[in-house]
Design a protein around this motif. Structure first.
Motif, PDB file in Angstrom:
ATOM      1  N   ARG A 154     -11.985   5.647  -7.136  1.00 60.60           N
ATOM      2  CA  ARG A 154     -10.985   4.770  -7.774  1.00 60.60           C
ATOM      3  C   ARG A 154     -11.279   3.277  -7.589  1.00 60.60           C
ATOM      4  O   ARG A 154     -11.340   2.543  -8.590  1.00 60.60           O
ATOM      5  CB  ARG A 154      -9.609   5.142  -7.224  1.00 60.60           C
ATOM      6  N   PRO A 155     -11.447   2.789  -6.340  1.00 59.99           N
ATOM      7  CA  PRO A 155     -11.624   1.330  -6.226  1.00 59.99           C
ATOM      8  C   PRO A 155     -12.916   0.832  -6.868  1.00 59.99           C
ATOM      9  O   PRO A 155     -12.966  -0.312  -7.352  1.00 59.99           O
ATOM     10  CB  PRO A 155     -11.624   1.089  -4.713  1.00 59.99           C
TER      11      PRO A 155
ATOM     12  N   ILE B 225     -12.241   0.384 -10.628  1.00 57.57           N
ATOM     13  CA  ILE B 225     -11.418  -0.807 -10.878  1.00 57.57           C
ATOM     14  C   ILE B 225     -12.221  -2.087 -10.663  1.00 57.57           C
ATOM     15  O   ILE B 225     -12.218  -2.992 -11.493  1.00 57.57           O
ATOM     16  CB  ILE B 225     -10.166  -0.784  -9.973  1.00 57.57           C
TER      17      ILE B 225
ATOM     18  N   PHE C  56      -8.375   5.667 -15.093  1.00 48.78           N
ATOM     19  CA  PHE C  56      -8.832   4.271 -14.994  1.00 48.78           C
ATOM     20  C   PHE C  56      -9.841   3.927 -16.092  1.00 48.78           C
ATOM     21  O   PHE C  56      -9.848   2.819 -16.611  1.00 48.78           O
ATOM     22  CB  PHE C  56      -9.380   3.972 -13.595  1.00 48.78           C
TER      23      PHE C  56
ATOM     24  N   HIS D 149      -4.191   6.173   3.230  1.00 45.17           N
ATOM     25  CA  HIS D 149      -5.096   7.281   2.909  1.00 45.17           C
ATOM     26  C   HIS D 149      -6.312   7.331   3.818  1.00 45.17           C
ATOM     27  O   HIS D 149      -7.115   8.236   3.752  1.00 45.17           O
ATOM     28  CB  HIS D 149      -5.588   7.155   1.473  1.00 45.17           C
ATOM     29  N   ARG D 150      -6.487   6.312   4.661  1.00 41.81           N
ATOM     30  CA  ARG D 150      -7.732   6.189   5.394  1.00 41.81           C
ATOM     31  C   ARG D 150      -7.840   7.296   6.453  1.00 41.81           C
ATOM     32  O   ARG D 150      -6.860   7.631   7.122  1.00 41.81           O
ATOM     33  CB  ARG D 150      -7.799   4.816   6.047  1.00 41.81           C
TER      34      ARG D 150
ATOM     35  N   PRO E 224       2.922   6.034  -3.355  1.00 37.22           N
ATOM     36  CA  PRO E 224       2.019   6.785  -4.234  1.00 37.22           C
ATOM     37  C   PRO E 224       0.934   7.410  -3.358  1.00 37.22           C
ATOM     38  O   PRO E 224       0.174   6.704  -2.712  1.00 37.22           O
ATOM     39  CB  PRO E 224       1.419   5.713  -5.153  1.00 37.22           C
TER      40      PRO E 224
ATOM     41  N   PRO F 198      -0.258   9.448  -7.366  1.00 42.37           N
ATOM     42  CA  PRO F 198      -1.038   8.206  -7.480  1.00 42.37           C
ATOM     43  C   PRO F 198      -0.739   7.562  -8.835  1.00 42.37           C
ATOM     44  O   PRO F 198      -0.602   8.256  -9.838  1.00 42.37           O
ATOM     45  CB  PRO F 198      -2.493   8.691  -7.433  1.00 42.37           C
ATOM     46  N   GLN F 199      -0.596   6.262  -8.846  1.00 41.43           N
ATOM     47  CA  GLN F 199      -0.211   5.543 -10.056  1.00 41.43           C
ATOM     48  C   GLN F 199      -1.434   5.057 -10.823  1.00 41.43           C
ATOM     49  O   GLN F 199      -2.488   4.825 -10.230  1.00 41.43           O
ATOM     50  CB  GLN F 199       0.649   4.332  -9.677  1.00 41.43           C
ATOM     51  N   ASP F 200      -1.275   4.887 -12.127  1.00 39.03           N
ATOM     52  CA  ASP F 200      -2.372   4.250 -12.868  1.00 39.03           C
ATOM     53  C   ASP F 200      -2.404   2.764 -12.501  1.00 39.03           C
ATOM     54  O   ASP F 200      -1.520   2.269 -11.802  1.00 39.03           O
ATOM     55  CB  ASP F 200      -2.261   4.524 -14.372  1.00 39.03           C
ATOM     56  N   PHE F 201      -3.432   2.058 -12.962  1.00 40.38           N
ATOM     57  CA  PHE F 201      -3.633   0.695 -12.471  1.00 40.38           C
ATOM     58  C   PHE F 201      -2.511  -0.247 -12.907  1.00 40.38           C
ATOM     59  O   PHE F 201      -2.035  -1.069 -12.129  1.00 40.38           O
ATOM     60  CB  PHE F 201      -4.995   0.169 -12.934  1.00 40.38           C
TER      61      PHE F 201
ATOM     62  N   PHE G 122       0.618   0.457 -10.986  1.00 44.18           N
ATOM     63  CA  PHE G 122       0.454   0.083  -9.588  1.00 44.18           C
ATOM     64  C   PHE G 122       0.504  -1.440  -9.412  1.00 44.18           C
ATOM     65  O   PHE G 122       1.100  -1.945  -8.447  1.00 44.18           O
ATOM     66  CB  PHE G 122      -0.834   0.667  -9.008  1.00 44.18           C
TER      67      PHE G 122
ATOM     68  N   SER H 152      -5.295   0.245   2.783  1.00 47.47           N
ATOM     69  CA  SER H 152      -6.322   0.142   1.744  1.00 47.47           C
ATOM     70  C   SER H 152      -6.946  -1.249   1.743  1.00 47.47           C
ATOM     71  O   SER H 152      -6.264  -2.249   1.963  1.00 47.47           O
ATOM     72  CB  SER H 152      -5.663   0.398   0.388  1.00 47.47           C
ATOM     73  N   GLY H 153      -8.226  -1.315   1.452  1.00 47.43           N
ATOM     74  CA  GLY H 153      -8.884  -2.603   1.324  1.00 47.43           C
ATOM     75  C   GLY H 153      -8.416  -3.344   0.077  1.00 47.43           C
ATOM     76  O   GLY H 153      -7.982  -4.504   0.135  1.00 47.43           O
ATOM     77  N   GLY H 154      -8.490  -2.646  -1.049  1.00 45.16           N
ATOM     78  CA  GLY H 154      -8.121  -3.262  -2.327  1.00 45.16           C
ATOM     79  C   GLY H 154      -6.674  -3.722  -2.346  1.00 45.16           C
ATOM     80  O   GLY H 154      -6.352  -4.772  -2.918  1.00 45.16           O
TER      81      GLY H 154
ATOM     82  N   GLU I 241      -5.207  -7.341  -3.298  1.00 47.35           N
ATOM     83  CA  GLU I 241      -4.350  -7.539  -4.472  1.00 47.35           C
ATOM     84  C   GLU I 241      -2.983  -8.113  -4.090  1.00 47.35           C
ATOM     85  O   GLU I 241      -2.449  -8.981  -4.795  1.00 47.35           O
ATOM     86  CB  GLU I 241      -4.184  -6.216  -5.225  1.00 47.35           C
TER      87      GLU I 241
HETATM   88  N1  UDP Z   1      -4.471   1.893  -6.876  1.00 42.99           N
HETATM   89  C1  UDP Z   1      -3.927   2.435  -8.048  1.00 42.99           C
HETATM   90  N2  UDP Z   1      -2.952   3.385  -7.931  1.00 42.99           N
HETATM   91  C2  UDP Z   1      -2.476   3.804  -6.736  1.00 42.99           C
HETATM   92  C3  UDP Z   1      -3.020   3.240  -5.548  1.00 42.99           C
HETATM   93  C4  UDP Z   1      -4.029   2.294  -5.655  1.00 42.99           C
HETATM   94  O1  UDP Z   1      -4.330   2.060  -9.156  1.00 42.99           O
HETATM   95  O2  UDP Z   1      -1.587   4.658  -6.708  1.00 42.99           O
HETATM   96  C5  UDP Z   1      -5.548   0.897  -6.987  1.00 42.99           C
HETATM   97  C6  UDP Z   1      -5.245  -0.443  -6.359  1.00 42.99           C
HETATM   98  O3  UDP Z   1      -4.656  -1.294  -7.307  1.00 42.99           O
HETATM   99  C7  UDP Z   1      -6.605  -0.922  -5.906  1.00 42.99           C
HETATM  100  C8  UDP Z   1      -7.363   0.328  -5.626  1.00 42.99           C
HETATM  101  O4  UDP Z   1      -6.653   1.390  -6.267  1.00 42.99           O
HETATM  102  O5  UDP Z   1      -7.274  -1.621  -6.948  1.00 42.99           O
HETATM  103  C9  UDP Z   1      -7.464   0.589  -4.144  1.00 42.99           C
HETATM  104  O6  UDP Z   1      -8.056   1.828  -3.948  1.00 42.99           O
HETATM  105  P1  UDP Z   1      -7.920   2.666  -2.611  1.00 42.99           P
HETATM  106  O7  UDP Z   1      -6.737   2.214  -1.853  1.00 42.99           O
HETATM  107  O8  UDP Z   1      -7.999   4.090  -3.014  1.00 42.99           O
HETATM  108  O9  UDP Z   1      -9.276   2.345  -1.853  1.00 42.99           O
HETATM  109  P2  UDP Z   1      -9.777   1.157  -0.903  1.00 42.99           P
HETATM  110  O10 UDP Z   1      -9.547  -0.140  -1.584  1.00 42.99           O
HETATM  111  O11 UDP Z   1      -9.066   1.283   0.392  1.00 42.99           O
HETATM  112  O12 UDP Z   1     -11.220   1.470  -0.726  1.00 42.99           O
END
Ligand code: UDP
Ligand code: UD1
Length: 358
Positions: free
Chosen positions: A10-11, A14, A47, A205-206, A237, A262-265, A268, A282-284, A288
């Motif tokens: 996912r990340p 995006i 995505f 989620h980590r 989510p 889990p939500q779409d972008f 979210f 989460s890092g992302g 954000e």
């Molecule tokens: N995100 C999303 N829907 C969710 C949760 C997260 O679209 O329900 C997006 C969020 O906006 C960000 C990314 O997923 O851009 C973060 O991904 P995740 O937390 O899975 O991984 P990490 O960043 O920790 O590697």
């Protein structure tokens, strides 16, 4: 093709979307190699659709397994795709097993270079699989696209040559800027979920948080306690890894925490933008919420995004109840006028400029 994007989660989808779009604008021929590390629709295809990305040219469908098996399968499969694609550069983003595999497969092939987007992040916690993935990828890559001066300096400190390093900002800023207005126009998530005007958003989620039963329970209880003190409801989510652990461990989720898919972008982004406070590992999401000026409390013992803490957007508190409550009290009284440390949203263009694809 000239460029191959190797991505899998996912990340990565995006954060590479702005770079893929920039290739389309500049007519740079590219291919997308999806490892299949993420495959559930709500972590993957949603995505591609929403960000209007082309369907991957290859899907290696490696799926879930142990680190070694998952990474090993990916390396072998990526190598065979690259044999026929023969790109000039392979682009990877972040710190997942897909990044490690893409880097290792590509770096050993003659005439293929590797560009690592989001280089130089360090949590200094070698127990995290992501920390090992980042370190190995940074030290094998040919182009290091560091999001900030802090990450650029870290790479230099590890002996990596200045010539390889470019500070571009983080492509997540490009992605947020390109989508946040559209998100507010199109998303009806707030009314669909029937959320109170004031609510907290949680993601966790980590592996180090959710794979340990006691720690995961403490995390949930601490968030419930801290939000009760401010009359906040919580929407969570839930990532499939965490969902699996909740049922496996038989965890009782406190009833103020509402579990949702889990939500779409776009949905979210609206949740992040409108939340009173964000709790995350989460890092992302740390980035954000900082960009959107929503206060963040990070449920970890460290972060590889110290810039968010330095500007005042984030506190790293762990999972102990008193620390989480104190973090919330502090963040809720701060002014939200911090600077975004991750650049001006032109990272994707700077990456293609550096690679020489005008
Ligand atoms: N995100 C999303 N829907 C969710 C949760 C997260 O679209 O329900 C997006 C969020 O906006 C960000 C990314 O997923 O851009 C973060 O991904 P995740 O937390 O899975 O991984 P990490 O960043 O920790 O590697
Ligand atoms: C991976 C990354 C992590 C990143 C996260 C982004 C590694 C080591 N970890 O963690 O850094 O923050 O992606 O979300 O690369 N599952 C599904 N559907 C899927 C994918 C996974 O149900 O599409 C379930 C499976 O039960 C699987 C578990 O989630 O066993 C974990 O998946 P995995 O890809 O191993 O790691 P993530 O926790 O997703």
């Amino acid at each position: 093709s000239t460029l191959s994007f190797v991505l899998g989660t996912r990340p990565e989808i995006i954060k590479l979307s702005p770079v893929i779009r920039a290739c389309q604008r500049r007519d740079v021929p590219f291919s997308i190699v999806h490892t299949g590390q993420h495959y559930s629709e709500d972590l993957d295809s949603v995505f591609f659709e929403q960000l209007d990305l082309p369907t991957p040219d290859y899907n290696l469908a490696v799926g879930s397994s142990s680190h070694g098996e998952q990474t090993g399968k990916m390396i072998a499969e990526i190598e065979s795709v690259l044999e026929s694609e023969r790109p000039e550069v392979v682009i990877v983003q972040g710190d997942t097993n897909s990044v490690l595999a893409g880097t290792i497969a590509a770096t050993k092939m003659a005439d293929i270079e590797v560009g690592h987007v989001e280089a130089g992040l360090r949590s200094f916690d070698r127990d995290m699989p992501e920390e090992i993935n980042r370190r190995v990828s940074d030290h094998a890559a040919d182009y290091l696209f560091a999001p900030t001066n802090t990450s650029g300096d870290q790479l230099r400190q590890e002996g990596l040559s200045d010539e390889w390093i470019t500070v571009t900002g983080n492509t997540v800023v490009d992605a947020v800027h390109q989508n946040v207005e559209i998100a507010h126009e199109r998303s009806s998530v707030l009314s669909d979920m029937n959320l109170d005007e004031r609510f907290a958003l949680l993601t966790a989620h980590r592996a180090e948080n959710v794979d340990d039963r006691e720690r995961f329970e403490r995390l949930l209880d601490s968030v419930a306690k801290a939000t009760d003190e401010h009359d906040l409801s919580v929407v969570y989510p839930i990532h499939p890894r965490a969902e699996k652990r909740i049922s496996e461990f038989g965890i009782n989720v406190p009833d103020t925490i509402q579990l949702v898919e889990p939500q779409d972008f776009l949905d979210f982004l609206v949740l992040e933008d409108e939340a009173t406070i964000v709790f995350t590992d989460s890092g992302g999401v740390q980035e954000e919420s900082c960009i959107l000026r929503t206060p963040c409390v990070t449920l970890r013992d460290n972060t590889e995004r110290p810039e968010t803490v330095d500007v005042g957007a984030n506190l790293v508190v762990g999972v102990a109840p008193d620390d989480v409550s104190e973090g919330v009290r502090k963040m809720l009284t701060r002014d939200r006028n911090w600077e975004n440390p991750f650049g001006d949203g032109t990272a994707a263009d700077q990456i293609l400029d550096t690679l020489g694809y005008e």
